[in-house]
Design a protein around this motif. Structure first.
Motif, PDB file in Angstrom:
ATOM      1  N   TRP A   6      39.388  16.950  44.036  1.00  0.00           N
ATOM      2  CA  TRP A   6      39.989  17.231  45.339  1.00  0.00           C
ATOM      3  C   TRP A   6      41.125  16.243  45.551  1.00  0.00           C
ATOM      4  O   TRP A   6      40.911  15.063  45.712  1.00  0.00           O
ATOM      5  N   LEU A  33      46.624  21.727  40.034  1.00  0.00           N
ATOM      6  CA  LEU A  33      46.616  22.935  40.849  1.00  0.00           C
ATOM      7  C   LEU A  33      47.858  23.767  40.579  1.00  0.00           C
ATOM      8  O   LEU A  33      47.802  24.990  40.515  1.00  0.00           O
ATOM      9  N   LEU A  81      38.481  21.963  43.211  1.00  0.00           N
ATOM     10  CA  LEU A  81      38.376  22.647  41.926  1.00  0.00           C
ATOM     11  C   LEU A  81      37.163  22.094  41.188  1.00  0.00           C
ATOM     12  O   LEU A  81      37.014  20.880  41.038  1.00  0.00           O
ATOM     13  N   ILE A 105      47.292  25.656  37.544  1.00  0.00           N
ATOM     14  CA  ILE A 105      46.454  26.838  37.723  1.00  0.00           C
ATOM     15  C   ILE A 105      47.262  27.980  38.309  1.00  0.00           C
ATOM     16  O   ILE A 105      47.144  29.127  37.906  1.00  0.00           O
ATOM     17  N   ASP A 146      41.680  23.209  48.136  1.00  0.00           N
ATOM     18  CA  ASP A 146      42.124  22.372  47.026  1.00  0.00           C
ATOM     19  C   ASP A 146      40.985  21.783  46.211  1.00  0.00           C
ATOM     20  O   ASP A 146      41.159  20.795  45.514  1.00  0.00           O
ATOM     21  N   THR A 166      38.371  26.691  47.100  1.00  0.00           N
ATOM     22  CA  THR A 166      39.302  26.625  48.248  1.00  0.00           C
ATOM     23  C   THR A 166      39.453  25.204  48.783  1.00  0.00           C
ATOM     24  O   THR A 166      38.757  24.306  48.359  1.00  0.00           O
ATOM     25  N   ARG A 212      37.608  31.332  38.461  1.00  0.00           N
ATOM     26  CA  ARG A 212      38.922  31.540  37.869  1.00  0.00           C
ATOM     27  C   ARG A 212      38.849  31.867  36.386  1.00  0.00           C
ATOM     28  O   ARG A 212      39.659  32.617  35.871  1.00  0.00           O
ATOM     29  N   ASP A 240      37.419  27.819  41.784  1.00  0.00           N
ATOM     30  CA  ASP A 240      38.332  27.374  42.829  1.00  0.00           C
ATOM     31  C   ASP A 240      37.589  27.499  44.145  1.00  0.00           C
ATOM     32  O   ASP A 240      37.379  28.595  44.650  1.00  0.00           O
ATOM     33  N   THR A 265      35.653  27.485  35.391  1.00  0.00           N
ATOM     34  CA  THR A 265      36.402  26.776  36.419  1.00  0.00           C
ATOM     35  C   THR A 265      36.309  27.567  37.714  1.00  0.00           C
ATOM     36  O   THR A 265      36.568  28.764  37.724  1.00  0.00           O
TER      37      THR A 265
END
Lengths: 378, 701
Positions: free
Chosen positions: B607, B30, B564, B33, B562, B560, B507, B558, B556
């Motif tokens: 996660w 993360l 991904l 990213i 955390d 939210t 993303r 996201d 990819t």
């Protein structure tokens, strides 16, 4: 509308891309040649299939309807797991039954000669060729006792089983190394020992077995790497030697079954042969190390004079279309000549029907490595 | 910093991954990213330079870990354009074929140096465990680099297997990793990896692994009648698939000012059963094989002066193989073969024009390189009438690379000079055979048409060959000393587009597509010869044309909290036609075992320490022979694999980001493969396992 089309396309693509139940292979039928009604109903052709492929298959040609049916075993016997088996090495009819020797499946498949329906199987490891006498079927096998010396030489044997009960006889008759074809002549059983596993120290003998005692009575030394043995109408036995592929060329020998002495030899290679009356038909491929190619011959030989009559009985130049002649059979009545082409052993082969005067009548695609014929009488 | 960011960036597109000592944690990802969106225009320019001209596919890090793979072959299935030949089971032979040119056209490199097999050209990828593998990279054509040994130019496609290089977190002087894997087929697979910082500039790595599996699994064959009723339905147990293997490796890695070196020793030994074909009346086999592979190799790379780089590679290999057929229903065989190889290579690169070149220039980079290799191979056997072949190979390559604004071009030519000597057991002096020298070119182009968009157009042409192997040329009876090399010619055109949206749900997206046309000429095939059964001769007979396209896409998201999600897919279409003989039924037919359609898809949900993975492999209908008739038809097959893993720090001793990876960690994973228990063959009569699973526990200190 456009969306609908897309959905249909996607759906059909998905369907086509999915695994489906595999259906028992249906036979493929084709019409070839003219219908013919006489005492011969048709013939079976056994395709060997390359080792490990489990693609030994049976084809059938029906003279009455001039129909060639490819791959008939599976549909005639849909409940047999893994079909006919791996490497079909010999095929014969005796009485009302059809016997297929399936080398790498270590069995003789016994079927009804009319329907091709399975009657049973006889398990003989590394079985090679079959012949019959009286109530017995005789089968050569490579899988005899192994000597535990450095060479692990393995002697071969002949097994026999009762053709009505399919019961395997407990006693076997040991012969030479890697015995191939066998034939009954003059009340004796002759076995060609090849010694194929022992290269370059091939066997070079024919074992002679007394049919009553089922014991080997003598050995006839012929030549290296023997393969075919076929009796003729003159009380002679024709034995082919494959040679050693280097210095000793392939050759065909003639044995007098009265004296068991070699009385003649002909310098031809033999891959497959068939004897009808006084004529021996042989096709052969011999490897030429200079040309790095096979030299192919189609020989006709008069068994009375033991002289070659023709070195190419195919008279219409179509022999050039045959890649690797592998099996031969002559129709006993019409004298039509059937020759199979095994090609590269991996692709499907071909069967060619030639008239007695060597002209191509028709051709049909077969299974892989088409090789062995059995004529069915009406 | 720049490079680090680029690597992170590239990871998002499912192509590469930062090389951490430990598997990267979700936190790190993360962070990555978050950081990658700081890339500015300068970075994009730099990225253009780093972007390989040649289409490359890579698997590494978490992505590789998420795929349930036991061997390199299992992982290579996820590349587009690749067809796997898998004979089934843990110990079964597994090879891959890239873009239908044939298994022998793929060069397999282990830590930079090719794994050879002069005897038969086959490298069994099933033997290479994934345990210490950091990255797999597949290049069509050749690696997108000109500073490399001449050998790297010598294959139609190349697979680079890169093992883990030691990396130490701040303040750490060693890493220890102990792993235990266990699963179906009686798999027990413990391994240990130890890394020590000897000095700041010399690092040691040692690893050992043991694999045992009894290899038994249920398989099922089934046929139905046209009515749908079951004709026969047989379930049996796959026998003689047991395997027992040891692997150990020791490596030293050194860092110099503007240079590096490494030395590695590798030892592998195994004993395994060969399960064989399942045919009528034969449900088990008893053949066995023993392998022993050992090599020592080293690399030294250094910038000698401004604009001049030098590298040296060397390897010695000693391979032993024994094959035993104890089955008395078949010919008794007990053959052993010993191969040796010595390999030496030098490569030079001169930066003629460029920022760091001899002629300084900001916009133009022009490099040239020269490399020369020498290789010696020798094969011994206990076979009767066996001739001992010995081969000296000299390879010389010249290559150049030009970067000019948005254009990147590479060209190379490889010269191959081969001298064989045959030692007849009965003759005092060996016979010499000189193979005809070969010169084979390759050209690669890449162009970025728009300044701000990461859109790349590329094309390549490559002409290369594979030498006939020792078996092809000299094997008793079968070999043919007049064989010519088998040539492949490749034409490829492709496009790649990458896009990222800072702050969005989506993303990043990456799409790659390539269309290609390959020709395989003088294909070496076995043809039956002469008067006798199953006697073969190798001949240069075949001609194959391959038209295909590979498409890869990944994104990819996201989600939210955390969470991904990374999704990737690869699709391949191939029309690989046998044009050998116009008179044959095989003319124009799809060659054996090449599906028209194949695809793979992967999804990874991350996660915090939890990772959930799904992988799908699809291979469409095929024929096992280029005669595309119903009797040769093979069903499509497809497998769904899932895995779940959890990675957790054992002690939360530090809140400091940089020290997080330094604390001991535990990793747990459960993998379930072939979830729908599909019963399939990749190769006719070699049944593959149905549903199977594996558990993994790893402790990292």
């Amino acid at each position: 509308m456009k969306n609908k089309l897309i959905y249909i396309t996607i759906a059909s693509l998905l369907l086509a891309g999915c695994r489906q139940d595999v259906i028992v292979t249906p036979p493929e039928e084709e019409q070839h040649g003219d219908t013919l009604h006489n005492s011969i109903a048709g013939f079976y052709l056994l395709n060997e299939g390359n080792m490990g492929s489990n693609k030994a298959t049976l084809d059938y040609y029906d003279f009455g309807t001039a129909t060639y049916s490819r791959n008939i075993y599976a549909s005639a016997n849909p409940n047999v797991a893994k079909e006919l088996g791996d490497v079909g090495n010999d095929l014969k009819i005796y009485g009302s039954r059809l016997y297929a020797v399936i080398n790498c499946s270590n069995k003789i498949e016994v079927m009804d000669a009319r329907t091709c329906k399975r009657i049973g199987q006889v398990d003989i490891p590394n079985c090679r060729y079959i012949t019959f006498n009286d109530k017995y079927a005789y089968v050569t096998s490579y899988a005899g006792p192994v000597s535990l010396d450095a060479g692990h030489a393995q002697i071969g044997y002949v097994a026999r089983f009762d053709t009505s009960t399919l019961a395997l006889d407990e006693t076997t008759c040991l012969v030479g190394f890697q015995p191939d074809e066998l034939a009954v002549a003059n009340g004796k059983l002759y076995v060609a020992n090849s010694g194929g596993y022992m290269a370059p120290d091939y066997d070079s003998t024919v074992s002679v077995i007394d049919l009553n005692t089922f014991k080997e009575i003598k050995r006839i030394t012929v030549a290296k790497n023997l393969w075919r043995v076929r009796p003729d109408c003159m009380g002679q036995l024709w034995v082919s030697s494959r040679g050693d592929y280097y210095d000793t060329p392939a050759k065909l020998y003639c044995i007098d079954t009265g004296t068991d002495a070699i009385i003649d030899s002909v310098s031809i290679a033999v891959s497959a042969l068939d004897i009808l009356g006084d004529t021996l038909y042989a096709c052969a491929t011999a490897w030429d190390y200079v040309k790095m190619a096979d030299v192919i011959t189609y020989t006709m030989l008069d068994v009375r004079s033991r002289r070659v009559v023709s070195t190419n009985f195919i008279t219409d130049q179509t022999d050039k279309e045959i890649g690797k002649p592998y099996g031969i059979k002559v129709h006993p009545l019409t004298r039509d000549i059937y020759i199979t082409d095994a090609k590269n052993y991996v692709n499907p082969g071909m069967l060619h029907c030639y008239s007695a005067d060597g002209k191509l009548k028709w051709s049909v695609r077969t299974g892989d490595i088409p090789a062995h014929f059995a004529m069915v009488k009406n | 910093m720049k490079l680090h960011q680029l690597l992170i960036f590239a990871f998002l597109f499912g192509t590469t991954m930062t090389a951490h000592a430990a598997p990267p944690t979700p936190d790190e990802m993360l962070d990555s990213i978050a950081r990658q969106f700081t890339i500015d225009e300068v970075e994009v320019t730099a990225r253009r330079r780093e972007e390989p001209v040649i289409p490359v596919q890579k698997l590494s890090g978490a992505q590789l870990q998420g795929l349930s793979t036991q061997s390199v072959a299992d992982a290579a299935r996820y590349f587009s354009g690749v067809q796997i030949k898998d004979y089934g089971g843990v110990g079964g032979l597994k090879t891959i074929d890239v873009r239908s040119m044939g298994t022998n056209h793929l060069g397999v490199f282990y830590d930079g140096i090719e794994i050879g097999n002069a005897q038969n050209g086959t490298v069994d990828l099933g033997k290479f465990s994934m345990d210490n593998i950091e990255e797999l990279a597949l290049y069509n054509g050749q690696k997108s680099e000109i500073f490399q040994p001449a050998k790297d130019y010598g294959s139609a496609g190349t697979l680079y297997i890169k093992t883990r290089r030691p990396k130490f977190a701040d303040g750490k002087t060693f890493n220890l990793q102990v792993t235990m894997k266990a699963g179906t087929f009686g798999l027990a697979n413990p391994s240990i990896l130890y890394e020590q910082k000897l000095t700041d500039n010399i690092h040691l790595s040692a690893s050992a692994e043991y694999t045992y599996a009894h290899g038994r699994y249920h398989f099922r064959y089934r046929r139905v009648l046209p009515s749908g009723a079951v004709a026969w339905d047989t379930t049996a147990v796959r026998q003689n698939g047991d395997v027992q293997a040891w692997r150990s490796e020791v490596g030293l890695f050194g860092y110099l000012p503007e240079g590096k070196w490494h030395v590695k020793g590798y030892y592998y030994q195994s004993e395994k059963g060969i399960p064989g074909a399942i045919v009528n009346n034969v449900w088990t086999n008893s053949q066995r094989q023993w392998d022993r592979n050992a090599f020592v190799q080293g690399n030294f790379t250094k910038r000698v002066t401004k604009g001049y780089d030098f590298q040296f590679n060397a390897k010695y290999t000693n391979d032993y193989m024994r094959y035993l057929n104890p089955d008395t229903t078949l010919m008794y065989i007990d053959n052993s073969f010993t191969q040796q190889e010595i390999y030496l290579s030098m490569a030079h690169r001169l930066a003629v024009v460029g920022v760091k070149g001899l002629v300084p220039h900001n916009d133009v980079n022009w490099d040239i390189s020269l490399s020369a290799d020498w290789q010696w191979n020798y094969l011994k056997s206990n076979l009767a009438n066996f001739v001992y072949p010995e081969r000296n190979t000299v390879l010389a390559a010249a290559a150049t690379q030009l970067l000019w604004k948005y254009l990147k071009a590479q060209a190379s030519v490889l010269g191959t000079f081969i001298f064989d000597k045959i030692h007849h057991p009965t003759q005092a002096t060996p016979t010499a055979y000189k193979q005809r020298p070969q010169f084979t070119p390759a050209v690669f182009l890449s162009y970025q048409p728009l300044l701000r968009e990461e859109l790349f157009l590329r094309a390549y042409y490559k002409h290369i060959f594979r030498m006939p192997t020792f078996n092809d040329l000299y094997y008793t009876d079968v070999g043919n000393i007049s064989l010519q090399p088998e040539y492949t010619t490749q034409y490829d055109g492709g496009v790649q587009y990458d896009k990222q949206w800072p702050g969005g749900v989506c993303r990043a997206v990456s799409v790659k597509a390539d269309g290609y046309f390959n020709q395989v000429r003088n294909k070496i095939v076995a043809i039956p010869k002469g008067n006798g059964q199953y006697r073969w001769q190798m001949m240069n007979l075949g001609y194959v044309e391959i038209r295909g396209c590979d498409v890869n896409a990944s994104t990819t998201l996201d989600l939210t909290h955390d969470v991904l999600l990374t999704i990737g897919g690869a699709y391949t279409y191939q029309k690989a036609q046998d044009f050998t003989n116009p008179k044959e039924i095989t003319y124009g037919g799809q060659i054996a075992y090449i599906p028209w359609h194949s695809a793979s898809a992967t999804a990874n949900l991350l996660w915090r320490g939890l990772s959930v993975n799904y992988a799908f492999i699809y291979v469409g209908e095929r024929y096992h022979n280029s005669a595309n008739i119903p009797a040769n038809h093979e069903q499509p097959w497809y497998t769904h694999d899932v895995s779940i893993s959890y990675d957790m720090p054992l002690i939360r001793k530090s809140k400091v980001e940089s020290q997080k990876s330094a604390c001991p960690r535990m990793y747990f994973a459960i993998e379930i493969n072939n979830l729908l228990n599909q019963q399939y063959d990749v190769i006719l009569n070699y049944p593959m396992p149905g549903i199977n699973g594996k558990g993994i526990i790893r402790l990292t200190i």
